[in-house]
Design a protein around this motif. Sequence first.
Motif, PDB file in Angstrom:
ATOM      1  N   GLY A  15      25.599 -48.051 -51.048  1.00  0.00           N
ATOM      2  CA  GLY A  15      26.345 -46.879 -51.487  1.00  0.00           C
ATOM      3  C   GLY A  15      25.511 -45.864 -52.233  1.00  0.00           C
ATOM      4  N   GLY A  16      24.287 -46.237 -52.554  1.00  0.00           N
ATOM      5  CA  GLY A  16      23.408 -45.339 -53.292  1.00  0.00           C
ATOM      6  C   GLY A  16      22.797 -44.267 -52.424  1.00  0.00           C
ATOM      7  N   SER A  17      21.989 -43.416 -53.059  1.00  0.00           N
ATOM      8  CA  SER A  17      21.352 -42.293 -52.376  1.00  0.00           C
ATOM      9  C   SER A  17      19.867 -42.250 -52.695  1.00  0.00           C
ATOM     10  N   LEU A  18      19.140 -41.710 -51.742  1.00  0.00           N
ATOM     11  CA  LEU A  18      17.718 -41.425 -51.934  1.00  0.00           C
ATOM     12  C   LEU A  18      17.405 -40.112 -51.222  1.00  0.00           C
ATOM     13  N   ARG A  19      16.412 -39.426 -51.735  1.00  0.00           N
ATOM     14  CA  ARG A  19      15.920 -38.217 -51.078  1.00  0.00           C
ATOM     15  C   ARG A  19      14.440 -38.394 -50.792  1.00  0.00           C
ATOM     16  N   LEU A  20      14.118 -38.466 -49.518  1.00  0.00           N
ATOM     17  CA  LEU A  20      12.732 -38.589 -49.110  1.00  0.00           C
ATOM     18  C   LEU A  20      12.131 -37.196 -48.933  1.00  0.00           C
ATOM     19  N   ALA A  21      10.852 -37.084 -49.242  1.00  0.00           N
ATOM     20  CA  ALA A  21      10.133 -35.836 -49.050  1.00  0.00           C
ATOM     21  C   ALA A  21       8.888 -36.097 -48.215  1.00  0.00           C
ATOM     22  N   CYS A  22       8.524 -35.137 -47.407  1.00  0.00           N
ATOM     23  CA  CYS A  22       7.331 -35.211 -46.568  1.00  0.00           C
ATOM     24  C   CYS A  22       6.530 -33.942 -46.801  1.00  0.00           C
ATOM     25  N   LYS A  23       5.447 -34.076 -47.530  1.00  0.00           N
ATOM     26  CA  LYS A  23       4.598 -32.938 -47.877  1.00  0.00           C
ATOM     27  C   LYS A  23       3.488 -32.809 -46.844  1.00  0.00           C
ATOM     28  N   ALA A  24       3.340 -31.611 -46.281  1.00  0.00           N
ATOM     29  CA  ALA A  24       2.338 -31.368 -45.255  1.00  0.00           C
ATOM     30  C   ALA A  24       1.202 -30.497 -45.790  1.00  0.00           C
ATOM     31  N   SER A  25       0.012 -30.796 -45.348  1.00  0.00           N
ATOM     32  CA  SER A  25      -1.127 -29.959 -45.695  1.00  0.00           C
ATOM     33  C   SER A  25      -1.264 -28.843 -44.672  1.00  0.00           C
ATOM     34  N   GLY A  26      -2.030 -27.836 -45.016  1.00  0.00           N
ATOM     35  CA  GLY A  26      -2.331 -26.776 -44.058  1.00  0.00           C
ATOM     36  C   GLY A  26      -1.312 -25.657 -44.068  1.00  0.00           C
ATOM     37  N   ARG A  27      -1.671 -24.572 -43.363  1.00  0.00           N
ATOM     38  CA  ARG A  27      -0.846 -23.365 -43.359  1.00  0.00           C
ATOM     39  C   ARG A  27       0.110 -23.288 -42.179  1.00  0.00           C
ATOM     40  N   ALA A  28       0.006 -24.260 -41.259  1.00  0.00           N
ATOM     41  CA  ALA A  28       0.776 -24.160 -40.021  1.00  0.00           C
ATOM     42  C   ALA A  28       2.111 -24.880 -40.079  1.00  0.00           C
ATOM     43  N   PHE A  29       2.518 -25.329 -41.251  1.00  0.00           N
ATOM     44  CA  PHE A  29       3.734 -26.133 -41.350  1.00  0.00           C
ATOM     45  C   PHE A  29       4.919 -25.424 -40.721  1.00  0.00           C
ATOM     46  N   ARG A  30       5.021 -24.132 -40.903  1.00  0.00           N
ATOM     47  CA  ARG A  30       6.192 -23.403 -40.401  1.00  0.00           C
ATOM     48  C   ARG A  30       6.245 -23.379 -38.880  1.00  0.00           C
ATOM     49  N   THR A  31       5.183 -23.757 -38.213  1.00  0.00           N
ATOM     50  CA  THR A  31       5.173 -23.784 -36.749  1.00  0.00           C
ATOM     51  C   THR A  31       5.422 -25.179 -36.182  1.00  0.00           C
ATOM     52  N   TYR A  32       5.697 -26.136 -37.049  1.00  0.00           N
ATOM     53  CA  TYR A  32       5.872 -27.515 -36.604  1.00  0.00           C
ATOM     54  C   TYR A  32       7.330 -27.951 -36.624  1.00  0.00           C
ATOM     55  N   GLY A  33       7.698 -28.695 -35.588  1.00  0.00           N
ATOM     56  CA  GLY A  33       8.941 -29.436 -35.642  1.00  0.00           C
ATOM     57  C   GLY A  33       8.688 -30.735 -36.400  1.00  0.00           C
ATOM     58  N   MET A  34       9.648 -31.144 -37.200  1.00  0.00           N
ATOM     59  CA  MET A  34       9.489 -32.328 -38.039  1.00  0.00           C
ATOM     60  C   MET A  34      10.506 -33.378 -37.665  1.00  0.00           C
ATOM     61  N   GLY A  35      10.071 -34.604 -37.658  1.00  0.00           N
ATOM     62  CA  GLY A  35      10.965 -35.706 -37.360  1.00  0.00           C
ATOM     63  C   GLY A  35      10.857 -36.786 -38.421  1.00  0.00           C
ATOM     64  N   TRP A  36      11.969 -37.443 -38.643  1.00  0.00           N
ATOM     65  CA  TRP A  36      11.999 -38.646 -39.489  1.00  0.00           C
ATOM     66  C   TRP A  36      12.307 -39.830 -38.586  1.00  0.00           C
ATOM     67  N   PHE A  37      11.554 -40.903 -38.767  1.00  0.00           N
ATOM     68  CA  PHE A  37      11.748 -42.140 -38.033  1.00  0.00           C
ATOM     69  C   PHE A  37      11.792 -43.289 -39.031  1.00  0.00           C
ATOM     70  N   ARG A  38      12.270 -44.415 -38.563  1.00  0.00           N
ATOM     71  CA  ARG A  38      12.236 -45.590 -39.427  1.00  0.00           C
ATOM     72  C   ARG A  38      11.924 -46.825 -38.603  1.00  0.00           C
ATOM     73  N   GLN A  39      11.375 -47.814 -39.275  1.00  0.00           N
ATOM     74  CA  GLN A  39      11.038 -49.058 -38.596  1.00  0.00           C
ATOM     75  C   GLN A  39      11.319 -50.225 -39.525  1.00  0.00           C
ATOM     76  N   ALA A  40      12.238 -51.076 -39.089  1.00  0.00           N
ATOM     77  CA  ALA A  40      12.562 -52.293 -39.825  1.00  0.00           C
ATOM     78  C   ALA A  40      11.694 -53.426 -39.293  1.00  0.00           C
TER      79      ALA A  40
END
Length: 123
Positions: A15-40
């Motif tokens: 029932g709890g919450s978390l906020r994950l962040a993904c910090k990217a290097s470089g100036r091209a971040f705005r041109t990238y599609g971003m995905g979140w994946f998970r692996q158990a």
Amino acid sequence: QVQLVESGGGAVETGGSLRLACKASGRAFRTYGMGWFRQAPGKEREFVAGISYLDRVLDYYGTMKGRFTISRDNTKNTAYLQMDSLRPEDTAVYFCAARPWQAVYDPTSYNYWGQGTQVTVSS
């Protein structure tokens, strides 16, 4: 070259919450599609959510729909995954990934990956 660093994982109760962040290097971040994946443990890596360079969200996967929210802040070179109403089955290592322009479901289509952050949900 893009380097991705995830943060925000941890241990929470059901029932709890978390906020994950993904910090990217470089100036091209705005041109990238971003995905979140998970692996158990013992399972294949699965798509969680995606967001295009134009802020268009790719459908959330299955039981995560309605509980997880993806977003991005191009001024901070960061993508986020807000996770609410967490369940024990959400326990996994969560990865962010980047590819040019659009987000897609197929993890093999992503060019760059972070190292992952562990999320553990206890019952």
